[in-house]
Design an enzyme around this catalytic site. Sequence first.
Site, PDB file in Angstrom:
ATOM      1  N   GLY A 230      14.548 -25.572  27.956  1.00 30.38           N
ATOM      2  CA  GLY A 230      15.167 -24.419  28.615  1.00 30.38           C
ATOM      3  C   GLY A 230      15.291 -24.516  30.118  1.00 30.38           C
ATOM      4  O   GLY A 230      15.774 -23.580  30.753  1.00 30.38           O
ATOM      5  N   GLU A 272       9.616 -29.916  25.950  1.00 32.42           N
ATOM      6  CA  GLU A 272      10.657 -30.604  25.189  1.00 32.42           C
ATOM      7  C   GLU A 272      11.997 -30.208  25.796  1.00 32.42           C
ATOM      8  O   GLU A 272      12.801 -29.527  25.198  1.00 32.42           O
ATOM      9  CB  GLU A 272      10.551 -30.334  23.676  1.00 32.42           C
ATOM     10  CG  GLU A 272      10.370 -28.892  23.314  1.00 32.42           C
ATOM     11  CD  GLU A 272      10.153 -28.655  21.817  1.00 32.42           C
ATOM     12  OE1 GLU A 272       9.456 -29.441  21.156  1.00 32.42           O
ATOM     13  OE2 GLU A 272      10.692 -27.655  21.335  1.00 32.42           O
ATOM     14  N   GLY A 274      15.667 -30.863  27.334  1.00 32.44           N
ATOM     15  CA  GLY A 274      16.811 -31.724  27.019  1.00 32.44           C
ATOM     16  C   GLY A 274      17.841 -31.704  28.140  1.00 32.44           C
ATOM     17  O   GLY A 274      18.059 -32.688  28.842  1.00 32.44           O
ATOM     18  N   ARG A 275      18.408 -30.520  28.325  1.00 30.21           N
ATOM     19  CA  ARG A 275      19.502 -30.346  29.283  1.00 30.21           C
ATOM     20  C   ARG A 275      19.190 -30.910  30.681  1.00 30.21           C
ATOM     21  O   ARG A 275      19.998 -31.635  31.265  1.00 30.21           O
ATOM     22  CB  ARG A 275      19.809 -28.851  29.407  1.00 30.21           C
ATOM     23  CG  ARG A 275      20.986 -28.516  30.285  1.00 30.21           C
ATOM     24  CD  ARG A 275      21.011 -27.019  30.614  1.00 30.21           C
ATOM     25  NE  ARG A 275      20.863 -26.205  29.429  1.00 30.21           N
ATOM     26  CZ  ARG A 275      21.867 -25.788  28.653  1.00 30.21           C
ATOM     27  NH1 ARG A 275      23.096 -26.088  28.985  1.00 30.21           N
ATOM     28  NH2 ARG A 275      21.641 -25.063  27.581  1.00 30.21           N
ATOM     29  N   TYR A 314      31.130 -21.394  25.272  1.00 34.82           N
ATOM     30  CA  TYR A 314      30.328 -20.401  26.001  1.00 34.82           C
ATOM     31  C   TYR A 314      31.014 -19.867  27.254  1.00 34.82           C
ATOM     32  O   TYR A 314      30.412 -19.099  28.002  1.00 34.82           O
ATOM     33  CB  TYR A 314      28.999 -21.008  26.486  1.00 34.82           C
ATOM     34  CG  TYR A 314      28.188 -21.807  25.510  1.00 34.82           C
ATOM     35  CD1 TYR A 314      27.598 -21.199  24.400  1.00 34.82           C
ATOM     36  CD2 TYR A 314      27.955 -23.159  25.725  1.00 34.82           C
ATOM     37  CE1 TYR A 314      26.810 -21.941  23.540  1.00 34.82           C
ATOM     38  CE2 TYR A 314      27.166 -23.901  24.861  1.00 34.82           C
ATOM     39  CZ  TYR A 314      26.599 -23.283  23.771  1.00 34.82           C
ATOM     40  OH  TYR A 314      25.811 -24.016  22.929  1.00 34.82           O
ATOM     41  N   CYS A 341      45.185 -27.764  19.346  1.00 36.66           N
ATOM     42  CA  CYS A 341      46.049 -26.619  19.070  1.00 36.66           C
ATOM     43  C   CYS A 341      45.185 -25.353  18.991  1.00 36.66           C
ATOM     44  O   CYS A 341      45.108 -24.686  17.952  1.00 36.66           O
ATOM     45  CB  CYS A 341      46.815 -26.846  17.776  1.00 36.66           C
ATOM     46  SG  CYS A 341      47.837 -28.320  17.872  1.00 36.66           S
TER      47      CYS A 341
HETATM   48  C1  LIG Z   1      17.443 -27.280  22.237  1.00 33.48           C
HETATM   49  C2  LIG Z   1      15.993 -27.314  22.127  1.00 33.48           C
HETATM   50  C3  LIG Z   1      15.217 -27.846  23.157  1.00 33.48           C
HETATM   51  C4  LIG Z   1      15.814 -28.332  24.443  1.00 33.48           C
HETATM   52  O1  LIG Z   1      16.375 -27.294  25.154  1.00 33.48           O
HETATM   53  P1  LIG Z   1      17.051 -27.555  26.562  1.00 33.48           P
HETATM   54  O2  LIG Z   1      17.659 -26.257  26.897  1.00 33.48           O
HETATM   55  O3  LIG Z   1      18.034 -28.643  26.341  1.00 33.48           O
HETATM   56  O4  LIG Z   1      15.965 -27.963  27.490  1.00 33.48           O
HETATM   57  C5  LIG Z   1      13.855 -27.926  22.971  1.00 33.48           C
HETATM   58  N1  LIG Z   1      13.272 -27.488  21.849  1.00 33.48           N
HETATM   59  C6  LIG Z   1      13.978 -26.956  20.850  1.00 33.48           C
HETATM   60  C7  LIG Z   1      13.265 -26.487  19.647  1.00 33.48           C
HETATM   61  C8  LIG Z   1      15.358 -26.849  20.953  1.00 33.48           C
HETATM   62  O5  LIG Z   1      16.054 -26.317  19.956  1.00 33.48           O
END
Ligand SMILES: *Cc1c(COP(=O)(O)O)cnc(C)c1O
Length: 421
Positions: A230, A272, A274-275, A314, A341
């Site tokens: 997040g 955890e 990601g972004r 979004y 399209c």
């Molecule tokens: C998507 C997700 C993440 C990563 O979220 P980011 O916003 O990309 O940091 C971590 N844990 C879970 C369970 C997710 O679904």
Amino acid sequence: MTEKKLPFSKETLEKIIDTCPTPFHIYDEKAMRAYAKRFKQAFAWNEGFKEYYAIKAAPNPFLMKILREEGFGIDCSSIAELALAEKIGMSGDEIMFTSNDTPVYEYQKAVAMGAIINLDDISHIQYLEENIGLPELVCFRYNPGSLKEGNAIIGHPEEAKYGFTRSQLFEGYQMLLDKGVKRFGIHTMVASNELDPDYFAGTAQILFELIADLSKKLNINFEFANLGGGIGIPYKPDQSEVDLERMSRGIKANYDKYIIANGLKPLKLYFESGRAITGPYGYLVSKVLHIKDTYKKYAGLDSSMANLMRPALYGSYHHITVPGKESVTTKIMYDVTGSLCENNDKFAINRVLPKLSTGDIVVIHDTGAHGHSMGFNYNGKLRSAELLLREDGNVVEIRRAETLDDYFATLDFDQVPGFKV
Ligand SMILES: *Cc1c(COP(=O)(O)O)cnc(C)c1O
């Protein structure tokens, strides 16, 4: 304020395009590694700290290999993501399996690989036990409900499908104890694309208080607290990156107050994310195919929302740079479109850009997370290549573009009776 700079010049891009035609995503290894190092460094005070990269952001094994070299684990939520981890030799507690609504074969694979299993629901304790058996270490995902305000992307926690309620956690860990489980972890994730560092300190506070409560009432020790993902990124030029040091200080203050002061055993902190790990370090490189002047001005690219879905899905802002035209003073307002399209196939609406011409290279920023990975084949669009800009300036293809053969690969004309073509 973030200056939206590119890690390559127009000339470099032209050279790359000579061998790999547009569109493609390209990732900046040097910047990605530098961020990974800063992230780890910010939490150096916590022994055992680990970031499990949420692979769904950019599920490319070459990127994962780089992040693993930086000491990151992997966060998986499906069998394909587990298989990706396996392909680069990851196993055991390098893998966090945070899934929901999970079929038994995915749990089977995760358990077989020795991954840390993070259960999304109390009913999954029995599901796991009956079908596979409980591992030695189990983690639960906590949903704080109305105790914590969510943010705009993820919404209110009490409306989110994820996780255990507070009382289910007490019940659930007791069930684990009764069934002989010895090692425990806890997880929560309540934000997405959050830019306020203090938000994460608040989440940690909720989780640490809860850990103190659970530890006391059930007489158990927690090995780790996973604060989820997040962490947001500054998509817009007037936004700033999350201050990792400030975030870490805020989390540490709560750690001292609720874990240390309560005399609890040391707790490993996990993320955890990601972004934030790959998002800012990926770029979608495209060319202007057509300029169209009707009720509005349109710049049509040779890519589409099949390459980057976020703006259409979004309404997300992605910054656009036109290399070589940074100092052009004639600005025009465009809708920057793709070729699907679908009228929402637009990378930007009413975006003021230097006057564009057919053939101009257009770079869309921050596509390193949920860019290529969200790709799809609607309208017969083929997914693009992924390139890696190495630290030494070389460029390698880490995934080729799809071909028509890939598009037809799941069809077997000889197999359908009476349908020979
Ligand atoms: C998507 C997700 C993440 C990563 O979220 P980011 O916003 O990309 O940091 C971590 N844990 C879970 C369970 C997710 O679904």
